[in-house]
Each structure stands twice: as structure tokens, then as C-alpha cells.
Design a protein around this motif. Structure first.
Motif, PDB file in Angstrom:
ATOM      1  N   LEU A   8     -18.791   6.430   5.075  1.00  0.00           N
ATOM      2  CA  LEU A   8     -17.532   5.720   5.293  1.00  0.00           C
ATOM      3  C   LEU A   8     -17.857   4.293   5.687  1.00  0.00           C
ATOM      4  CD1 LEU A   8     -14.395   5.673   5.688  1.00  0.00           C
ATOM      5  CD2 LEU A   8     -14.831   6.261   8.089  1.00  0.00           C
ATOM      6  N   ILE A   9     -17.402   3.331   4.892  1.00  0.00           N
ATOM      7  CA  ILE A   9     -17.536   1.917   5.248  1.00  0.00           C
ATOM      8  C   ILE A   9     -16.191   1.452   5.796  1.00  0.00           C
ATOM      9  CG2 ILE A   9     -18.064  -0.405   4.443  1.00  0.00           C
ATOM     10  CD1 ILE A   9     -19.695   0.799   2.188  1.00  0.00           C
ATOM     11  N   SER A 112     -16.631   6.200   0.791  1.00  0.00           N
ATOM     12  CA  SER A 112     -15.219   5.897   1.025  1.00  0.00           C
ATOM     13  C   SER A 112     -15.137   4.606   1.827  1.00  0.00           C
ATOM     14  CB  SER A 112     -14.524   7.028   1.790  1.00  0.00           C
ATOM     15  OG  SER A 112     -14.345   8.162   0.961  1.00  0.00           O
ATOM     16  N   VAL A 113     -14.322   3.683   1.352  1.00  0.00           N
ATOM     17  CA  VAL A 113     -14.145   2.386   2.001  1.00  0.00           C
ATOM     18  C   VAL A 113     -12.760   2.360   2.641  1.00  0.00           C
ATOM     19  CG1 VAL A 113     -14.048  -0.111   1.660  1.00  0.00           C
ATOM     20  CG2 VAL A 113     -15.634   1.288   0.290  1.00  0.00           C
ATOM     21  N   TYR A 114     -12.682   1.929   3.900  1.00  0.00           N
ATOM     22  CA  TYR A 114     -11.394   1.858   4.602  1.00  0.00           C
ATOM     23  C   TYR A 114     -11.171   0.410   5.026  1.00  0.00           C
ATOM     24  CZ  TYR A 114      -7.458   3.670   7.311  1.00  0.00           C
ATOM     25  OH  TYR A 114      -6.196   3.956   7.779  1.00  0.00           O
ATOM     26  N   ILE A 141     -11.310   3.793  -2.135  1.00  0.00           N
ATOM     27  CA  ILE A 141     -10.901   2.723  -1.221  1.00  0.00           C
ATOM     28  C   ILE A 141      -9.538   3.043  -0.630  1.00  0.00           C
ATOM     29  CG2 ILE A 141      -9.835   1.298  -3.029  1.00  0.00           C
ATOM     30  CD1 ILE A 141     -11.046  -1.158  -1.479  1.00  0.00           C
ATOM     31  N   ALA A 142      -9.413   2.857   0.686  1.00  0.00           N
ATOM     32  CA  ALA A 142      -8.141   3.059   1.391  1.00  0.00           C
ATOM     33  C   ALA A 142      -7.693   1.731   1.964  1.00  0.00           C
ATOM     34  CB  ALA A 142      -8.296   4.092   2.503  1.00  0.00           C
ATOM     35  N   MET A 143      -6.364   1.478   1.885  1.00  0.00           N
ATOM     36  CA  MET A 143      -5.790   0.223   2.373  1.00  0.00           C
ATOM     37  C   MET A 143      -4.647   0.515   3.327  1.00  0.00           C
ATOM     38  SD  MET A 143      -5.537  -1.971  -1.187  1.00  0.00           S
ATOM     39  CE  MET A 143      -4.505  -0.751  -1.997  1.00  0.00           C
ATOM     40  N   GLU A 144      -4.681  -0.121   4.498  1.00  0.00           N
ATOM     41  CA  GLU A 144      -3.564  -0.025   5.436  1.00  0.00           C
ATOM     42  C   GLU A 144      -2.387  -0.852   4.911  1.00  0.00           C
ATOM     43  OE1 GLU A 144      -2.538   1.241   8.351  1.00  0.00           O
ATOM     44  OE2 GLU A 144      -4.244   2.560   8.651  1.00  0.00           O
ATOM     45  N   LYS A 145      -1.166  -0.408   5.218  1.00  0.00           N
ATOM     46  CA  LYS A 145      -0.001  -1.209   4.861  1.00  0.00           C
ATOM     47  C   LYS A 145      -0.004  -2.467   5.717  1.00  0.00           C
ATOM     48  CE  LYS A 145       3.072  -0.541   8.485  1.00  0.00           C
ATOM     49  NZ  LYS A 145       3.916  -1.499   9.157  1.00  0.00           N
ATOM     50  N   PRO A 146       0.682  -3.527   5.296  1.00  0.00           N
ATOM     51  CA  PRO A 146       1.581  -3.600   4.145  1.00  0.00           C
ATOM     52  C   PRO A 146       0.839  -3.972   2.861  1.00  0.00           C
ATOM     53  CG  PRO A 146       1.704  -5.644   5.372  1.00  0.00           C
ATOM     54  CD  PRO A 146       0.756  -4.755   6.128  1.00  0.00           C
ATOM     55  N   LEU A 429      -9.074  11.358   2.731  1.00  0.00           N
ATOM     56  CA  LEU A 429      -9.795  10.284   2.040  1.00  0.00           C
ATOM     57  C   LEU A 429     -11.212  10.727   1.702  1.00  0.00           C
ATOM     58  CD1 LEU A 429     -10.300   7.326   1.116  1.00  0.00           C
ATOM     59  CD2 LEU A 429     -10.847   6.811   3.520  1.00  0.00           C
ATOM     60  N   LEU A 430     -11.911  11.264   2.684  1.00  0.00           N
ATOM     61  CA  LEU A 430     -13.292  11.693   2.454  1.00  0.00           C
ATOM     62  C   LEU A 430     -13.369  12.803   1.406  1.00  0.00           C
ATOM     63  CD1 LEU A 430     -14.602  11.761   6.144  1.00  0.00           C
ATOM     64  CD2 LEU A 430     -14.994   9.996   4.424  1.00  0.00           C
ATOM     65  N   GLU A 431     -12.344  13.650   1.365  1.00  0.00           N
ATOM     66  CA  GLU A 431     -12.339  14.767   0.408  1.00  0.00           C
ATOM     67  C   GLU A 431     -11.701  14.396  -0.920  1.00  0.00           C
ATOM     68  OE1 GLU A 431     -10.482  17.981   2.510  1.00  0.00           O
ATOM     69  OE2 GLU A 431     -12.327  18.498   3.598  1.00  0.00           O
ATOM     70  N   GLY A 432     -11.113  13.189  -1.004  1.00  0.00           N
ATOM     71  CA  GLY A 432     -10.548  12.729  -2.266  1.00  0.00           C
ATOM     72  C   GLY A 432      -9.208  13.333  -2.616  1.00  0.00           C
ATOM     73  N   ASP A 433      -8.412  13.725  -1.614  1.00  0.00           N
ATOM     74  CA  ASP A 433      -7.086  14.303  -1.859  1.00  0.00           C
ATOM     75  C   ASP A 433      -6.026  13.236  -1.575  1.00  0.00           C
ATOM     76  OD1 ASP A 433      -4.694  15.650  -1.999  1.00  0.00           O
ATOM     77  OD2 ASP A 433      -5.250  17.256  -0.614  1.00  0.00           O
ATOM     78  N   PRO A 434      -5.355  12.692  -2.604  1.00  0.00           N
ATOM     79  CA  PRO A 434      -4.411  11.585  -2.390  1.00  0.00           C
ATOM     80  C   PRO A 434      -2.964  12.014  -2.135  1.00  0.00           C
ATOM     81  CG  PRO A 434      -4.783  11.871  -4.734  1.00  0.00           C
ATOM     82  CD  PRO A 434      -5.584  12.950  -4.040  1.00  0.00           C
ATOM     83  N   THR A 435      -2.701  13.302  -1.925  1.00  0.00           N
ATOM     84  CA  THR A 435      -1.321  13.792  -1.816  1.00  0.00           C
ATOM     85  C   THR A 435      -0.536  13.062  -0.740  1.00  0.00           C
ATOM     86  OG1 THR A 435      -2.061  15.990  -2.535  1.00  0.00           O
ATOM     87  CG2 THR A 435       0.129  15.847  -1.521  1.00  0.00           C
TER      88      THR A 435
END
Length: 490
Positions: A8-9, A112-114, A141-146, A429-435
Motif C-alpha cells: 500500500l502506497i 494499491s495506491v491511496y 488507485i484510490a482517491m478521496e473525494k471531492p 481496495l487491497l482485495e480489489g472489490d469496487p462495490t
């Protein structure tokens, strides 16, 4: 199942969100044995720190933000042993290369990038990763809102990230979707036969969604002014809740089916124009007052200059589809409210004919019946309450009284720890589930509706109305719902 990322970065690792939520969540996941054995956390920020110095900060954050009975020095030390720190500033290619050198041998294990950074840094950070060779088929890659401040800027962000990542590898975070009670909406609707047959315009009179905050700017001056409650809360959290309440039953519980139905709801929201913005929306801004017995200053006093930014908004929304035609959805959110509260109220229609009518002094019949109400509390406590009519004990006829059937999730699942919303989201995120993450078409459908309101405000010249801190917004917000014969549930 998608392979779990072993690295995780975390960008923005020195920020408040990382210390308050992300590292405590990773600590809890580690304690529950849910992280890979060979897990590595690469923390990154603009501050120059070494690994040991940053780990001291992590330990201090765990001591501060975890409940006292949850902190364990050995577990904290184990987590810190998984953390390395690599300072990176957007646009600094040398720093990105230095980061890449520390994880180059882990690409095949998944990364996984956060991005817990300001949105303006999303695209430059992603490009820096790409230039350093850190984006591959196993990178998410994960992005916080907004995600943007309107539809146009949202598309710019999504285009920039989408040029480097496939959509299924992009995880847009709305932390409300990680809350147990929000997920419980799906269980309530689609795991029980009781409600779904009545979950439509035939049986429901209206829906209320309230998200109240007692805080003011709280150090968010640079972000909040010019953004306001509509963009900050309605565009993401509240519209995500609305879409779960109003969605059609998905064919299955997976990321595609669930999000397909949510986006249909968002696209069915009736746009506003100047005329409807005047009658179906209220803007407010808090002035000095008292919250929880404490005297607080007004918004312009905290800001230090005049401003037309709204700290409160109330809306009357319609979903133009077969299920919800004619049913108003009342939304309100604001700062410096009397209580910190997130709540959904489903108001059912009254019974078609009452057999329990009472005779008044003028001979006119009165039913004495109250329509059923379902109240779903998301915070601070999490519970579900159904108000029904019941007979009072006694021999003097049939007298009815409204009673509540309560399900306290804290009580029913008292033996289980109530999890931080980010635990669920980080694990997914780590498991790749985008639900439980937001898809691009959802974000853009939300912005289309929000932009229509902002344009309507400009066209009609809708200004902010003052409300004293410690109140539920301006009096015009009360009038918004009471014109329809209803009242806000406080």
C-alpha cells in the motif's frame, strides 16, 4: 477472487485523515489477521522524515485516536515494522524514482495506491507514478473525494486518471459507503420481504435525509469557502445514500449490478432551474450562537471576511421514474447544527380507511392514527426504528398509540467491535472489490444534478439566509417542508 495487494502506497501520510482514520484502520485489520503476511506500507508526504521518525508519529496517532482498550504496544510495533517512509512532492521525478526503488521488487505482488491529498494533486501524483514505472496490471488507485468542483473539472480529473488506469482499477472513496448502517440499507431492503413491496410511490409519502454537523470550519478554511455544503456534502455523501434508498433491486450483489442501479437513480433526479431553485432549495450560513452549551462564532468571523458560501442547504428533490413518481425527497445538511446526526426517515402514507375513528364534540369523525415511519440512524448511534400503531392496555375501548420497534445494532451485535468505515474500504481496495466505491458515471451524474442547482441559484439570485449556530438552519428550511404538510424529524 482478485489477488490481494501486498503493498500500500499512501500519499498524504502525514495528514489528519491518515493519522485519525487510515492508520488506526490498518492497525485493526492487522490485529484481525486480514493483511497479507508480507505486507508493506509505503508512507509518503512532503515532510522530510526517516522511517523511524515517521513510525513514532504513527504510534502517537494510534495512542491518540484508538480507544484506550484497543491500543496494544506489541501490535503497534508490528504495524510500524511494516511501514517505511519516502518523502515525495508532486512533480519531483527524483523523489518518485527513489520511492520506486524501494518497491520495485514487489510489483508482481500487487500495489494499491491511496491518494489522501488535495484533488489538484491526483493527476500529477498518478503521472509521477507512471513515469517511475509503478503503474502496471496489478496496480490500483484510490482517491478521496471531492472529484472536481463541477462536472467539467470532474471530467478533467477522471480523464487524467483514466488515461493511466482502467476503470476497474480506480477506487473513488466516499467513506459513508463504508459505514455499517449504510451497507445495512441494502440488507434491510433486499434481505427482507417486509419492506420491498411497500418501497414505492404507492405506499411512501416522502423521504427525509439529514446530515447535521456541530462543527464549524475546524481548520478547513482554505478548502471550504467557495465550496459550501452543497458540493461538500450533498454531491457525494447524501446522493450516495439517496441512490441506495431509491435504487431498483440489483440482479446480484456485485460491483457492476449494484452501481448500475445506483446510477439509474442519479440520472433520474429532476434538474432544477431558476424557478424551482427558489421554491425547492434553501441556502443558509451560520451566525454566532451556542452549540452544546458552548458559545461559538459565526462563519464570517471564523473566515475573517464576508462570504456568500452556504454552510447549510435544504433541498426538495424528485426522482422521475415509475417507482418514485411524485414522492419528494427532502435533503438537509449543515454545520453548527444542534446535534451531530445522520439519519434517514421513510414516511409511509396513512391507512386508506380507519376503522378506529373517534367522534369529536361536533360529530365529525377523527381517526387518531399516525402513518408508519421508518427511521434509520447512521450516526452517532446506529439503529433502525419502526413507528407503528398499537392498542393501549385498558378496558375503555380501543385507544391507539404510536409505539416504536427498535433495533439497536450496537446492542444486537454487542459482542462485535463496531468498525471504522475505512477498515472496510481499505480491505476492499487491497482485495480489489469496487462495490462500495463510486464509479465514474455515478460521480458525473451527481455533478450534473448539483450543477443544475448551482446554475438555478445564479439565475434566481438565491442568497444565503442567516441562522444562529445551534439551530436546524434558517426558518425558510422549515417552510420548505411544512408547505407540503410535513415536518423535519429532529
Amino acid at each position: 477472487m482478485t489477488e490481494q495487494s501486498a503493498t500500500l502506497i499512501l500519499f498524504g501520510a502525514t495528514g489528519d485523515l491518515a493519522h485519525r482514520m487510515l492508520f488506526p484502520s490498518l492497525y485493526n485489520l492487522l490485529g484481525d489477521g486480514l493483511l497479507p503476511d508480507d505486507f508493506l506500507i509505503v508512507a509518503s508526504g512532503r515532510t522530510a522524515l526517516d522511517d523511524a521518525g515517521f513510525c513514532k508519529d504513527v504510534d502517537a496517532a494510534l495512542r491518540k485516536f484508538l480507544p484506550a482498550d484497543r491500543y496494544d504496544a506489541d501490535l503497534a510495533e508490528k504495524l510500524c515494522g511494516m511501514v517505511i517512509y519516502s518523502p515525495v512532492e508532486a512533480g519531483n521525478a527524483d523523489q518518485f524514482r527513489a520511492l520506486a526503488e524501494r518497491v520495485s521488487d514487489r510489483m508482481d505482488k500487487g500495489i494499491s495506491v491511496y491518494l489522501s491529498t488535495p484533488p489538484a494533486l491526483f493527476a500529477p501524483t498518478a503521472q509521477g507514478l507512471a513515469d517511475a514505472g509503478l503503474i502496471g496490471p496489478k496496480t490500483r488507485i484510490a482517491m478521496e473525494k471531492p472529484i472536481g468542483k463541477d462536472l467539467a473539472s470532474s471530467k478533467q480529473v477522471n480523464d487524467a486518471i483514466g488515461a493511466l488506469f482502467d476503470e476497474e482499477s480506480i477506487f473513488r472513496v466516499d467513506h459513508y459507503l463504508g459505514k455499517e448502517t449504510v451497507q445495512n440499507l441494502l440488507a434491510l431492503r433486499f434481505g427482507n420481504m417486509l419492506f420491498e413491496p411497500l418501497w414505492n410511490a404507492g405506499a411512501i409519502d416522502h423521504v427525509q435525509i439529514t446530515v447535521g454537523e456541530t462543527v464549524g470550519l475546524e481548520g478547513r478554511v482554505s478548502y471550504y469557502d467557495g465550496v459550501g455544503a452543497l458540493r461538500d456534502m450533498v454531491q457525494n455523501h447524501m446522493l450516495q445514500i439517496l441512490s441506495i434508498i431509491a435504487m431498483e433491486p440489483p440482479a446480484r450483489f456485485d460491483s457492476t449490478a449494484v452501481r448500475d442501479e445506483k446510477v439509474k437513480v442519479l440520472r433520474s433526479l429532476r434538474p432544477m432551474d431558476g424557478d424551482s431553485a427558489k421554491t425547492q432549495s434553501v441556502r443558509g450560513q451560520y451566525t454566532p450562537g451556542a452549540v452544546a452549551g458552548q458559545i461559538v462564532t459565526g462563519y464570517v468571523d471564523e473566515l475573517g471576511k464576508p462570504s456568500d458560501t452556504e454552510t447549510f442547504v435544504a433541498l426538495k428533490a424528485y426522482i422521475d421514474n415509475w417507482r418514485w413518481t411524485g414522492v419528494p425527497f427532502y435533503l438537509r445538511t449543515g454545520k453548527r447544527m444542534p446535534a451531530r446526526q445522520s439519519e434517514i426517515m421513510i414516511q409511509f402514507k396513512p391507512v386508506a380507511h380507519s376503522i378506529f375513528g373517534k367522534r369529536g364534540p361536533n360529530g365529525v369523525g377523527r381517526t387518531g392514527l399516525e402513518p408508519n415511519t421508518l427511521i434509520i440512524r447512521l450516526q452517532p448511534e446506529e439503529n433502525i426504528r419502526l413507528l407503528i400503531m398499537a392498542k393501549e392496555p385498558g378496558l375503555d375501548g380501543v385507544k391507539l398509540r404510536e409505539v416504536g420497534l427498535d433495533v439497536s445494532l450496537d446492542h444486537e451485535f454487542g459482542g462485535q467491535r463496531r468498525r471504522i468505515a475505512y477498515e472496510r474500504l481499505l480491505l476492499d481496495l487491497l482485495e480489489g472489490d469496487p462495490t462500495l466505491f463510486v464509479r465514474r458515471d455515478e460521480v458525473e451524474a451527481q455533478w450534473i444534478w448539483i450543477d443544475s442547482i448551482i446554475d438555478g441559484w445564479k439565475e434566481a439570485g438565491v442568497k444565503v439566509a442567516s441562522y444562529a449556530s445551534g439551530n436546524w438552519g434558517p426558518s425558510s428550511a422549515i417552510a420548505l417542508i411544512e408547505r407540503d404538510g410535513a415536518s423535519w424529524h429532529d
